[in-house]
Design a protein around this motif. Sequence first.
Motif, PDB file in Angstrom:
ATOM      1  N   LEU A 115     -14.794 -51.244  34.983  1.00 14.95           N
ATOM      2  CA  LEU A 115     -14.149 -50.353  34.019  1.00 14.95           C
ATOM      3  C   LEU A 115     -12.795 -49.904  34.544  1.00 14.95           C
ATOM      4  O   LEU A 115     -11.784 -49.937  33.841  1.00 14.95           O
ATOM      5  CB  LEU A 115     -15.035 -49.124  33.766  1.00 14.95           C
ATOM      6  CG  LEU A 115     -14.431 -48.063  32.853  1.00 14.95           C
ATOM      7  CD1 LEU A 115     -14.102 -48.643  31.493  1.00 14.95           C
ATOM      8  CD2 LEU A 115     -15.393 -46.888  32.673  1.00 14.95           C
ATOM      9  N   LYS A 116     -12.797 -49.513  35.812  1.00 18.51           N
ATOM     10  CA  LYS A 116     -11.550 -49.060  36.433  1.00 18.51           C
ATOM     11  C   LYS A 116     -10.464 -50.123  36.323  1.00 18.51           C
ATOM     12  O   LYS A 116      -9.300 -49.821  36.037  1.00 18.51           O
ATOM     13  CB  LYS A 116     -11.822 -48.734  37.908  1.00 18.51           C
ATOM     14  CG  LYS A 116     -10.710 -48.006  38.629  1.00 18.51           C
ATOM     15  CD  LYS A 116     -11.258 -47.231  39.829  1.00 18.51           C
ATOM     16  CE  LYS A 116     -10.188 -46.369  40.467  1.00 18.51           C
ATOM     17  NZ  LYS A 116      -9.326 -47.164  41.379  1.00 18.51           N
ATOM     18  N   LYS A 164     -14.763 -54.305  25.475  1.00 19.14           N
ATOM     19  CA  LYS A 164     -15.830 -54.095  24.500  1.00 19.14           C
ATOM     20  C   LYS A 164     -16.868 -55.207  24.614  1.00 19.14           C
ATOM     21  O   LYS A 164     -18.080 -54.960  24.585  1.00 19.14           O
ATOM     22  CB  LYS A 164     -15.235 -54.073  23.093  1.00 19.14           C
ATOM     23  CG  LYS A 164     -16.253 -53.782  22.010  1.00 19.14           C
ATOM     24  CD  LYS A 164     -15.582 -53.733  20.653  1.00 19.14           C
ATOM     25  CE  LYS A 164     -16.575 -53.326  19.565  1.00 19.14           C
ATOM     26  NZ  LYS A 164     -15.916 -53.205  18.257  1.00 19.14           N
ATOM     27  N   GLY A 165     -16.393 -56.441  24.764  1.00 19.28           N
ATOM     28  CA  GLY A 165     -17.292 -57.576  24.921  1.00 19.28           C
ATOM     29  C   GLY A 165     -18.141 -57.463  26.177  1.00 19.28           C
ATOM     30  O   GLY A 165     -19.223 -58.045  26.263  1.00 19.28           O
ATOM     31  N   THR A 166     -17.639 -56.756  27.162  1.00 21.59           N
ATOM     32  CA  THR A 166     -18.380 -56.557  28.416  1.00 21.59           C
ATOM     33  C   THR A 166     -19.343 -55.378  28.300  1.00 21.59           C
ATOM     34  O   THR A 166     -20.066 -55.062  29.236  1.00 21.59           O
ATOM     35  CB  THR A 166     -17.382 -56.312  29.574  1.00 21.59           C
ATOM     36  OG1 THR A 166     -16.298 -57.214  29.455  1.00 21.59           O
ATOM     37  CG2 THR A 166     -18.044 -56.518  30.931  1.00 21.59           C
ATOM     38  N   GLY A 167     -19.297 -54.699  27.176  1.00 26.51           N
ATOM     39  CA  GLY A 167     -20.256 -53.631  26.938  1.00 26.51           C
ATOM     40  C   GLY A 167     -19.688 -52.219  26.992  1.00 26.51           C
ATOM     41  O   GLY A 167     -20.429 -51.247  26.833  1.00 26.51           O
ATOM     42  N   TYR A 168     -18.384 -52.104  27.213  1.00 28.36           N
ATOM     43  CA  TYR A 168     -17.816 -50.759  27.277  1.00 28.36           C
ATOM     44  C   TYR A 168     -17.512 -50.216  25.882  1.00 28.36           C
ATOM     45  O   TYR A 168     -17.243 -50.967  24.950  1.00 28.36           O
ATOM     46  CB  TYR A 168     -16.543 -50.740  28.122  1.00 28.36           C
ATOM     47  CG  TYR A 168     -16.843 -51.022  29.564  1.00 28.36           C
ATOM     48  CD1 TYR A 168     -17.576 -50.104  30.322  1.00 28.36           C
ATOM     49  CD2 TYR A 168     -16.446 -52.208  30.171  1.00 28.36           C
ATOM     50  CE1 TYR A 168     -17.881 -50.362  31.648  1.00 28.36           C
ATOM     51  CE2 TYR A 168     -16.753 -52.476  31.483  1.00 28.36           C
ATOM     52  CZ  TYR A 168     -17.468 -51.548  32.218  1.00 28.36           C
ATOM     53  OH  TYR A 168     -17.785 -51.804  33.513  1.00 28.36           O
ATOM     54  N   ASP A 169     -17.511 -48.905  25.783  1.00 27.30           N
ATOM     55  CA  ASP A 169     -17.228 -48.230  24.526  1.00 27.30           C
ATOM     56  C   ASP A 169     -15.719 -47.964  24.425  1.00 27.30           C
ATOM     57  O   ASP A 169     -15.141 -47.206  25.195  1.00 27.30           O
ATOM     58  CB  ASP A 169     -17.998 -46.906  24.471  1.00 27.30           C
ATOM     59  CG  ASP A 169     -17.790 -46.165  23.153  1.00 27.30           C
ATOM     60  OD1 ASP A 169     -16.659 -46.212  22.619  1.00 27.30           O
ATOM     61  OD2 ASP A 169     -18.742 -45.549  22.662  1.00 27.30           O
ATOM     62  N   VAL A 170     -15.079 -48.616  23.458  1.00 31.12           N
ATOM     63  CA  VAL A 170     -13.623 -48.550  23.341  1.00 31.12           C
ATOM     64  C   VAL A 170     -13.145 -47.110  23.128  1.00 31.12           C
ATOM     65  O   VAL A 170     -12.150 -46.685  23.714  1.00 31.12           O
ATOM     66  CB  VAL A 170     -13.136 -49.443  22.185  1.00 31.12           C
ATOM     67  CG1 VAL A 170     -11.668 -49.198  21.904  1.00 31.12           C
ATOM     68  CG2 VAL A 170     -13.367 -50.910  22.528  1.00 31.12           C
TER      69      VAL A 170
END
Lengths: 80, 80, 80, 80
Positions: C11-12, D40-46
């Motif tokens: 994320l970072k 986002k594709g990696t699962g993070y919340d934009v």
Amino acid sequence: MSSNSIDSGHLKSFIERIERLEEEKKALAEDIKDVYAEAKGTGYDVKVMRKIVSLRRQDTHKRKEEEEILDLYLSALGMG
Amino acid sequence: MSSNSIDSGHLKSFIERIERLEEEKKALAEDIKDVYAEAKGTGYDVKVMRKIVSLRRQDTHKRKEEEEILDLYLSALGMG
Amino acid sequence: MSSNSIDSGHLKSFIERIERLEEEKKALAEDIKDVYAEAKGTGYDVKVMRKIVSLRRQDTHKRKEEEEILDLYLSALGMG
Amino acid sequence: MSSNSIDSGHLKSFIERIERLEEEKKALAEDIKDVYAEAKGTGYDVKVMRKIVSLRRQDTHKRKEEEEILDLYLSALGMG
DNA sequence: TCAGATAAAATCGCGC
DNA sequence: GCGCGATTTTATCTGA
């Protein structure tokens, strides 16, 4: 009655005017959606229709800007 | 007259209906802006007003959802 | 090392990539401002220049949309 | 050649420089969007990511202001 | 129902 | 400092 409550009443009336206008605006948005739906039911392609509307809107907008820049030119030439 | 030209005329009328509705919608958007401007001139904070309108809209929306849920419950219980 | 910290590291890195890109973007915005300032110093009217840039941008955009609607027409005619 | 045409050429070059810079700026904006999409594709919340970036930007801004204030103090004390 | 596109609202920054 | 235009963020809508 304090000036505060008078102000509050005034604010309330502004808020309510805005809310009434937003309701009307929302109703129009639904009317527009209905027209698209009706056109679709008659066999028209909504996507194409939206593009046509968009292009016509651009024409209008562009014409307006062209008039504005003409004014700017005339002003620059001391003819405004 | 070919069916094509009939269709074109019909399409044109759909487009024009949409454009008229969009104009009215735009006019309302400007009315709303005007009310905010007027309120600002009276000393109110526009940002705060927008927040109030937004919160009240959420309340309305929430209440409507709650009413719908209640209707569902009543229906499920054979009381709708 | 926990999967959590791995994710955090990932994320970072996303965040840092974004921040680097935003810095470059901001630098370009300043470059643009500088060019307007330079042109103004040479005697040009910034407002007129902005309008010209805007009109040319609209041309590009409109042309693109016209190509898109042409594609839509061709598709509708089974020629896409 | 009239001074007018020289000016026109110069104006044109200003406009073109601006348009080139704006294209680069737009490309960067798309790069940023791509990074968000990848995350986002990696699962993070934009939405969360945007919030993080925004908060960090505010921090940076705040720190810069604090440094400027410190500079002012030092200057006022004849230590700048 | 969800992603992707489109449009609207809110915010930011500039020029006047 | 205010309006206005651009940008960014949020909400809505369409099509798969």
